[in-house]
Design a protein around this motif. Structure first.
Motif, PDB file in Angstrom:
ATOM      1  N   GLN A  62      26.525 -35.384 -13.921  1.00 58.54           N
ATOM      2  CA  GLN A  62      26.136 -33.974 -13.999  1.00 58.54           C
ATOM      3  C   GLN A  62      24.895 -33.794 -13.135  1.00 58.54           C
ATOM      4  O   GLN A  62      23.954 -34.569 -13.246  1.00 58.54           O
ATOM      5  N   PRO A 105      22.054 -30.796 -11.697  1.00 56.54           N
ATOM      6  CA  PRO A 105      21.631 -29.408 -11.885  1.00 56.54           C
ATOM      7  C   PRO A 105      22.121 -28.517 -10.743  1.00 56.54           C
ATOM      8  O   PRO A 105      22.125 -28.952  -9.587  1.00 56.54           O
ATOM      9  N   MET A 106      22.531 -27.329 -11.067  1.00 57.40           N
ATOM     10  CA  MET A 106      22.990 -26.377 -10.059  1.00 57.40           C
ATOM     11  C   MET A 106      21.952 -26.193  -8.948  1.00 57.40           C
ATOM     12  O   MET A 106      22.290 -25.973  -7.780  1.00 57.40           O
ATOM     13  N   ALA A 107      20.676 -26.332  -9.322  1.00 59.21           N
ATOM     14  CA  ALA A 107      19.593 -26.140  -8.347  1.00 59.21           C
ATOM     15  C   ALA A 107      19.721 -27.076  -7.147  1.00 59.21           C
ATOM     16  O   ALA A 107      19.276 -26.767  -6.042  1.00 59.21           O
ATOM     17  N   GLN A 120      21.378 -25.533  -4.044  1.00 61.24           N
ATOM     18  CA  GLN A 120      20.788 -24.348  -3.437  1.00 61.24           C
ATOM     19  C   GLN A 120      21.024 -24.346  -1.930  1.00 61.24           C
ATOM     20  O   GLN A 120      20.917 -25.375  -1.279  1.00 61.24           O
ATOM     21  N   SER A 161      29.548 -25.308 -14.182  1.00 61.22           N
ATOM     22  CA  SER A 161      29.152 -24.372 -15.239  1.00 61.22           C
ATOM     23  C   SER A 161      27.970 -23.575 -14.696  1.00 61.22           C
ATOM     24  O   SER A 161      27.601 -23.707 -13.527  1.00 61.22           O
ATOM     25  N   GLU A 162      27.346 -22.784 -15.550  1.00 59.83           N
ATOM     26  CA  GLU A 162      26.300 -21.885 -15.064  1.00 59.83           C
ATOM     27  C   GLU A 162      25.136 -22.647 -14.431  1.00 59.83           C
ATOM     28  O   GLU A 162      24.633 -22.272 -13.390  1.00 59.83           O
ATOM     29  N   ASP A 163      24.729 -23.739 -15.088  1.00 60.93           N
ATOM     30  CA  ASP A 163      23.553 -24.436 -14.557  1.00 60.93           C
ATOM     31  C   ASP A 163      23.803 -25.903 -14.213  1.00 60.93           C
ATOM     32  O   ASP A 163      22.896 -26.607 -13.822  1.00 60.93           O
ATOM     33  N   GLU A 164      25.063 -26.348 -14.382  1.00 57.05           N
ATOM     34  CA  GLU A 164      25.344 -27.745 -14.070  1.00 57.05           C
ATOM     35  C   GLU A 164      26.628 -27.893 -13.256  1.00 57.05           C
ATOM     36  O   GLU A 164      27.575 -27.132 -13.423  1.00 57.05           O
TER      37      GLU A 164
END
Ligand code: ZN
Length: 161
Positions: A79, A81-83, A86, A114-117
């Motif tokens: 997993q 982070p979505m960050a 970027q 998902s939204e943040d991962e």
């Protein structure tokens, strides 16, 4: 002449995912594949099945994951982070991305978002899959000394250098 170590072999082939029956790859409408036998140019299970075959031979072989692209390792799924994504226009399951690591670049496939991962998988896309091959042997020749030394085929279908 039959297929053995240090022979250059040309085959037509079709590969099917045993679970889904989906055709993964086929040379039917394109160029056949040429490889150097005994040099691990192709997956071990297929190389083994080709041993001793002659021009004109056609056969079907099922290769288990361990003798194809390896088992699927859960610890290669992570997993992130979505960050970390970027700057990318979109992040979608199925996308291939390259990650820069201390050990150099590695290829990953995004398997879930998902939204943040984001879930990324560093396994080979065909890891864990049993594959069924349909093969016909088109050509067999002796490898040159240089090809044996390099561990790959030169000329048409091979390396050009
Ligand atoms: Zn070479």
């Amino acid at each position: 002449m039959t297929i053995a170590e240090h022979k250059v072999v040309t085959i037509h082939y079709k590969v099917v995912d045993c679970d889904s029956d989906e055709v993964i790859d086929s040379s039917e409408n394109g160029e056949p594949m040429t490889y150097l036998h005994g040099a691990r140019n192709i997956i071990p299970g297929l190389e083994q099945a080709l041993e001793g075959k002659a021009v004109g031979d056609e056969f079907e072989v099922t290769v288990e994951a361990a003798d194809a692209y390896g088992e699927h390792h859960a610890d290669r799924v992570q997993q992130v982070p979505m960050a970390a994504f970027q700057g990318m226009e979109k992040v979608e399951p199925g996308m291939a991305v390259t990650a820069q690591t201390d050990q150099g670049p590695i290829n990953l496939v995004i398997t879930a978002v998902s939204e943040d991962e984001v879930t990324v998988d560093a396994n080979h896309p065909l890891a864990g899959k049993s594959l069924k091959f349909n093969v016909s042997v088109e050509e067999i020749r002796d490898a040159s000394e240089e090809e044996v030394e390099h561990g790959h085929v030169h000329g048409p279908g091979g390396h050009d250098h």
